[in-house]
Scaffold this active site. Sequence first.
Site, PDB file in Angstrom:
ATOM      1  N   TYR A 139     128.733  79.516 -75.960  1.00 21.74           N
ATOM      2  CA  TYR A 139     128.050  80.479 -75.213  1.00 21.74           C
ATOM      3  C   TYR A 139     126.596  80.954 -76.033  1.00 21.74           C
ATOM      4  O   TYR A 139     126.619  80.712 -77.289  1.00 21.74           O
ATOM      5  CB  TYR A 139     128.734  81.605 -74.963  1.00 21.74           C
ATOM      6  CG  TYR A 139     129.324  82.440 -75.952  1.00 21.74           C
ATOM      7  CD1 TYR A 139     128.434  83.461 -76.661  1.00 21.74           C
ATOM      8  CD2 TYR A 139     130.465  82.043 -76.830  1.00 21.74           C
ATOM      9  CE1 TYR A 139     128.953  84.096 -77.659  1.00 21.74           C
ATOM     10  CE2 TYR A 139     130.904  82.865 -77.922  1.00 21.74           C
ATOM     11  CZ  TYR A 139     130.184  83.921 -78.401  1.00 21.74           C
ATOM     12  OH  TYR A 139     130.452  84.589 -79.701  1.00 21.74           O
ATOM     13  N   CYS A 140     125.722  81.377 -75.437  1.00 20.16           N
ATOM     14  CA  CYS A 140     124.473  81.895 -75.855  1.00 20.16           C
ATOM     15  C   CYS A 140     124.267  83.214 -75.132  1.00 20.16           C
ATOM     16  O   CYS A 140     125.059  83.652 -74.201  1.00 20.16           O
ATOM     17  CB  CYS A 140     123.490  80.914 -76.189  1.00 20.16           C
ATOM     18  SG  CYS A 140     122.914  80.099 -74.588  1.00 20.16           S
ATOM     19  N   THR A 141     122.853  83.683 -75.441  1.00 25.41           N
ATOM     20  CA  THR A 141     122.667  85.158 -74.869  1.00 25.41           C
ATOM     21  C   THR A 141     122.255  84.770 -73.110  1.00 25.41           C
ATOM     22  O   THR A 141     122.960  85.551 -72.556  1.00 25.41           O
ATOM     23  CB  THR A 141     121.550  85.496 -75.349  1.00 25.41           C
ATOM     24  OG1 THR A 141     121.441  85.685 -76.844  1.00 25.41           O
ATOM     25  CG2 THR A 141     121.136  86.814 -74.761  1.00 25.41           C
TER      26      THR A 141
END
Length: 272
Positions: free
Chosen positions: A169-171
């Site tokens: 996951y990331c922003t």
Amino acid sequence: YYHFTNIEDPHELVAAHKEFFADKEIRSRIYISYQGINGQMSGSQEAAETYMKWLRSHPLFSSVVFKIHEHHENVFPRKTVKYRPQLVAIDEEIAVQDGGQHVSPKEWRALLESNQRPLLLDVRNNYEWEVGRFAGAECPPCETFRAFKEYADELRKRVDPEKTPVMMYCTGGIRCELYSALLKKEGFQNVYQLDGGVIGYGLHEGSSHWLGKLFVFDDRLTVPISSEEAPVIGTCAQCGCQADTYYNCANMECNLLFISCKPCSDAFTGCC
């Protein structure tokens, strides 16, 4: 928001954005390349809705997904629209279409709560996960996007890529588009990416399994991902107490980004 698509003349699209924004109370940080667009913008509800409608009217961007937060003021200092050779600086030939399987926030939560949860990777920079992350996430010690390639090589030696499923996951989702494809290029068979990133998860699933705040690349610096409270996991750089507010050092010759509690920030007049 972001959208990967082949843009024949990104400079023309940059110019069109600047002309569209000229008479509107909008602030932005938008990057456009031959690969597509990666944007953040703030403005009044009317201006934002006008922009979203305008961008979606372009045949290349009719399916752009916008993630929306409300705030009492503009969160960018100026109108920035620029051409960039790469939307994400990864210095690697990556085919976005070869990326991992998108999973919805609901499916992501179910994976987090499963008995045989995959390896969970936070693929953001270290200053981002220091203030907030999913519980149990492995946080690669990467100071830049480019460092992820070296980490992927090390991970492949540590675990069996054919048998180890990975959640990343990331922003907002854009880094995962490329990093998941990189992991698959390294031989990982089962790679899942959080659709819409942490922002999308917070909007749909609240703060369940999330710790701390989300680092954002605007004047707010950190925000809660939902109205639900989450445990504070950041620590003050001066006294070591729990804190989740980032500051840029008030000494302009330094400008270091650091976490501080309010008493220390006051005592050191905003300096690190």
